[in-house]
Every structure is written in C-alpha cells, then in structure tokens.
Design an enzyme around this catalytic site. Sequence first.
Site, PDB file in Angstrom:
ATOM      1  N   ASP A 189      39.086  41.478  53.451  1.00 44.65           N
ATOM      2  CA  ASP A 189      37.964  41.147  52.566  1.00 44.65           C
ATOM      3  C   ASP A 189      37.518  42.353  51.730  1.00 44.65           C
ATOM      4  O   ASP A 189      37.821  43.504  52.041  1.00 44.65           O
ATOM      5  CB  ASP A 189      36.775  40.674  53.392  1.00 44.65           C
ATOM      6  CG  ASP A 189      36.940  39.247  53.886  1.00 44.65           C
ATOM      7  OD1 ASP A 189      38.062  38.717  53.798  1.00 44.65           O
ATOM      8  OD2 ASP A 189      35.949  38.671  54.385  1.00 44.65           O
ATOM      9  N   ASP A 190      36.777  42.018  50.674  1.00 40.19           N
ATOM     10  CA  ASP A 190      35.969  42.959  49.882  1.00 40.19           C
ATOM     11  C   ASP A 190      36.753  43.828  48.900  1.00 40.19           C
ATOM     12  O   ASP A 190      36.199  44.772  48.337  1.00 40.19           O
ATOM     13  CB  ASP A 190      35.111  43.864  50.785  1.00 40.19           C
ATOM     14  CG  ASP A 190      34.089  43.067  51.579  1.00 40.19           C
ATOM     15  OD1 ASP A 190      33.973  41.846  51.345  1.00 40.19           O
ATOM     16  OD2 ASP A 190      33.422  43.659  52.442  1.00 40.19           O
TER      17      ASP A 190
ATOM     18  N   HIS B 186      28.776  38.865  46.545  1.00 41.57           N
ATOM     19  CA  HIS B 186      28.657  39.042  47.994  1.00 41.57           C
ATOM     20  C   HIS B 186      27.185  39.138  48.405  1.00 41.57           C
ATOM     21  O   HIS B 186      26.828  39.731  49.437  1.00 41.57           O
ATOM     22  CB  HIS B 186      29.414  40.291  48.453  1.00 41.57           C
ATOM     23  CG  HIS B 186      29.900  40.222  49.875  1.00 41.57           C
ATOM     24  ND1 HIS B 186      29.069  40.337  50.965  1.00 41.57           N
ATOM     25  CD2 HIS B 186      31.143  40.044  50.389  1.00 41.57           C
ATOM     26  CE1 HIS B 186      29.774  40.253  52.088  1.00 41.57           C
ATOM     27  NE2 HIS B 186      31.053  40.066  51.756  1.00 41.57           N
TER      28      HIS B 186
ATOM     29  N   HIS C   8      36.207  35.590  47.029  1.00 43.59           N
ATOM     30  CA  HIS C   8      35.180  36.003  47.998  1.00 43.59           C
ATOM     31  C   HIS C   8      33.821  36.163  47.319  1.00 43.59           C
ATOM     32  O   HIS C   8      32.995  36.967  47.760  1.00 43.59           O
ATOM     33  CB  HIS C   8      35.622  37.313  48.657  1.00 43.59           C
ATOM     34  CG  HIS C   8      34.903  37.648  49.929  1.00 43.59           C
ATOM     35  ND1 HIS C   8      34.590  36.709  50.895  1.00 43.59           N
ATOM     36  CD2 HIS C   8      34.444  38.852  50.417  1.00 43.59           C
ATOM     37  CE1 HIS C   8      33.981  37.293  51.904  1.00 43.59           C
ATOM     38  NE2 HIS C   8      33.856  38.593  51.638  1.00 43.59           N
TER      39      HIS C   8
ATOM     40  N   HIS D 265      38.729  44.296  56.793  1.00 49.01           N
ATOM     41  CA  HIS D 265      38.187  44.698  55.501  1.00 49.01           C
ATOM     42  C   HIS D 265      38.955  45.912  54.978  1.00 49.01           C
ATOM     43  O   HIS D 265      39.594  46.633  55.746  1.00 49.01           O
ATOM     44  CB  HIS D 265      36.696  45.040  55.612  1.00 49.01           C
ATOM     45  CG  HIS D 265      35.831  43.899  56.013  1.00 49.01           C
ATOM     46  ND1 HIS D 265      35.757  43.447  57.321  1.00 49.01           N
ATOM     47  CD2 HIS D 265      35.001  43.096  55.289  1.00 49.01           C
ATOM     48  CE1 HIS D 265      34.912  42.420  57.388  1.00 49.01           C
ATOM     49  NE2 HIS D 265      34.443  42.191  56.168  1.00 49.01           N
TER      50      HIS D 265
END
Length: 266
Positions: A72-73, A128, A124, A224
């Site tokens: 992620d991210d 966020h 995603h 991540h």
Amino acid sequence: MNFFKKHNRMIAIITVILLCSTALLLLNIDLNASKPAVTNKKIENPEKPVTPTQSDQTKKSESQKVVYLTFDDGPSKLTENYLDLLKEHNIKATFFMIGKNMQDPAYQQNMKRAIDEGHYIGAHSMTHDNTKLYKKKQFLSEMDETISFIQDITGKSPKLVRPPYGSAPGLNNKGVRDQIAQKGLKVWDWTIDSYDWRLKGKPKQIIENVKQHTSKKVEVVLLHETPQTLEVLPEIIKFYKDEGYEFGVYNESEHFVCNFQKDNRL
C-alpha cells in the site's frame, strides 16, 4: 425291392437334413446383418467431457497454497527498490497506490515498469483521508479519480480497490457498497496485517507478525512501501517458499472475495 426302398428313404432323410441346415445358415446370416457393429471404441458423453488433465488441474488447485503480497501507499521513492527485489526473486505482487502520489512525475516511470513486469496496480484513493472518504462520503469519487490517474499513466484501468483503513468500518454503509458493486469494482482487504507501518526500527517484528498469522491455504498479506518492510522482505519471501506457498498476483478474471464486510458482490 427292399434294398431300393431303404436306399430311397436314406436319400430323402439326407435331403431333409441338408435343407434344414441351409435354412438355419441363411437365418443366422440375416440375424447377424441386422445387429449393429460392435467396436472397441468408448462412447463418450458429449455433455460432460471430463479429461484426466482437467481432473489433475482441479486437484492441484484444491491443494495449492498461494500467498498474495500486497503493498500500500505507493508510488514512492522506494517503489523502484521493491520492483528490483521482486524481480530478483521472480515474484509478481499487487500494489495499491494513492492518487496524490501519482501526481509526482518522478514516480510515474516506476508505475509503468510495475505493469510491464507483470505486477497489478489497484486504487487506494486520492487522499487516504478517513474523514473525506467515509464521513464526507467521497470514497467512490476518489477511487474513480485514482483509477483515471492509473489509466492515464499506465494504460490500465483497474477494477480492484483497497479502502484505506479497511472496509470495516469504512464501508459499513450498504448504500455505498451498492454503488461500488453497480460500477463493477471489487474490494480487497487482507487476511494478514503485518503492522509494518508502525514498526519503524523493529523490522524483525514484521516477520513474526506474518509468521504467527499465516494459517490458510490462501493468504493476502498487507504490507506498505516502508524502509523496514523492504529490509525484511527477502525473509518474508523465504518463509513462504519454505512453507510451500506459491506467489500470486491479482487477476481480475480470477477474483475471489476478500473483504471484511463479507459482501460477495465486491
């Protein structure tokens, strides 16, 4: 006279026997002609063609252990390093990237590289931001915008999204899930949380978290793009190889449900 009578009688008897034998022979030939030919060829059922190959594939898929490494991210300054390491180990992974990060031109080349090397990029969100996504109900609009960025940069328009902080409680609202389903989007959470994002300076604990929670034949691991995760990724890969897992990458045509809401539409 008696001799001739006996002789004629014998001739008559022989004649009758010959006629009966001929009749039986002709009858047998006629009966055989009316029977269908018998061959050794097996008649297969065209409605259910089951081949050994298909059976073997089914058995293999039922016993196969698969792990999906998800990151992620991104994109980030570490994306290139992750791609290098995954390439070294010949592993494909699934990335969930943030729209605002994609706006940095320095990161876009590695997004293209990820697609070229067989990885999957899902959305995603743009920000966020928990408040914007769920309280202000901008989840779907942000995912749409993120998907547009991915398409503009890579040429791919993904169908898979990962809700920041997970679909529970984020997507408790059924109305929002209805809209996601109507758009044909799919949602993936995870089966294992490595908690890597909060373990800066404690990379070994990331490995322990992964090991302790690995128990299923199919695992989706939440990771991540952090320095500590990059440091221990080779050990995570080794662990799963030693445990007999194959490494999967998300495939839209083989989607399976993996969301905390247990919504089979997503």
